[in-house]
Design an enzyme around this catalytic site. Structure first.
Site, short mmCIF file in Angstrom:
data_model
loop_
_atom_site.label_atom_id
_atom_site.label_comp_id
_atom_site.label_asym_id
_atom_site.label_seq_id
_atom_site.Cartn_x
_atom_site.Cartn_y
_atom_site.Cartn_z
CG LEU A 1 5.12 -6.56 2.17
CD1 LEU A 1 4.23 -5.64 1.35
CD2 LEU A 1 4.92 -6.29 3.64
CG ASP A 2 3.75 -12.63 6.02
OD1 ASP A 2 4.78 -13.15 5.57
OD2 ASP A 2 3.54 -12.44 7.24
N PRO A 3 1.54 -12.83 2.08
CG PRO A 3 1.29 -14.94 1.09
CD PRO A 3 1.97 -14.23 2.24
CB VAL B 1 1.15 -7.99 4.66
CG1 VAL B 1 1.55 -6.55 4.97
CG2 VAL B 1 1.15 -8.83 5.93
#
Length: 305
Positions: free
Chosen positions: A40-42, A44
């Protein structure tokens, strides 16, 4: 209480990387073998399933579907296809009713070809795309097939050009790409404004926990650990009926397949993996049946001898 294996659904907060979460779980639980089921992107937030101990070996057998709630900002294109990147262009969005906008979303439903964002973890000639992008290297990403099982338009704010969508999709789908491409299809621009993952790999936000709510006391953490066998509930089950079969299994030998030992509560697909248990419902591993439906082949063996 010692925690050896299983899964824990983390409710990831903004600003943390997936690896940050893994490191904190290692420290809190005192277990070295820890892994996540997908980055998961930071920026998100939401559901991040994390595997502990031997459960890390079963990640590939978890359900692959994921569901997100996202907000898309029309009228803006950025280098990263979200609001964190450099703004490349701005363009007005058209006047649309909720129904008209929903029709445009039909282009993103079902099986589609999708080009990942240039700032992504996709490999390009042996290097991650985001590394090339940060070095301002020119490169082209090829489209890949993804499946959008459900795409619902929850809200549409015409004045501010912001829409909220709910997306259920296959692994590897980029919601940022949907935002970018939707803007393009409207003769405008688009980027992702906000994103939360509400379910992933069979784990749901309602059953997740923030890392800040975990303890360094494993007695308190134990209720949040999901047994590996429970995480594999979607897979058909086969019981090894006697100790001889169990011994064969644990030494990696093939076993004569007996359909009478199948747990009938799950539909059976010979082409898919099967979870193997003993009469006490202890997980032994994953196996496959041959095309003739006569032999059980071990694929993943726990406690191999």
């Amino acid at each position: 209480m010692e925690i050896k294996d299983g899964f824990i659904a983390i409710n990831k907060e903004k600003g943390f990387t997936s690896h940050d979460c893994v490191k904190q779980i290692r420290k809190l639980l005192g277990i070295k073998k820890v892994g996540h089921t997908g980055t998961l992107d930071p920026d998100v937030t939401g559901t991040l399933p994390i595997a502990i101990g031997s459960a890390t070996r079963f990640i590939q057998y978890l359900p692959q579907g994921k569901t997100y709630i996202g907000q898309i900002q029309l009228g803006i294109r950025t280098k990263t296809d979200d609001m964190q990147g450099e703004i490349l262009n701005k363009k007005d969005w058209p006047v649309l009713s909720h129904k008209q906008l929903d029709k445009y979303l039909n282009n993103f439903r079902g099986i589609i070809q999708q080009v990942p964002p240039i700032v992504s973890s996709v490999h390009v000639n042996g290097e991650r795309a985001y590394k090339k992008a940060f070095k301002n290297e020119e490169f082209e990403l090829k489209p890949k097939e993804v499946e959008i099982e459900e795409l619902v338009l929850n809200k549409w704010d015409q004045i501010n050009g912001i829409l909220e969508i709910k997306v259920s999709c296959s692994s590897g789908t980029y919601i940022r790409s949907i935002a970018r491409d939707l803007g393009g299809s409207l003769d405008s621009e688009g980027c992702l404004l906000k994103l939360k993952r509400i379910s992933a790999c069979g784990f749901h936000e309602k059953n997740s926990i923030k890392i800040s709510d975990l303890s360094d006391n494993n007695d308190k953490n134990a209720p949040f650990i999901i047994p590996t066998i429970s995480a594999l509930d979607h897979i058909s089950t086969l019981v090894l009926a006697n100790q001889e079969e169990i011994n064969f299994w644990q030494t990696g030998r093939i076993i004569k397949f007996d359909a009478n030992n199948f747990v009938k509560s799950r539909s059976f697909d010979y082409k898919k993996p099967i979870k193997i248990i003993d009469p006490n419902k202890i997980l032994l591993g994953i196996g496959f049946i041959n095309e003739e439906k006569t032999i059980l082949h071990p694929k993943l063996v726990l406690n191999a001898k």
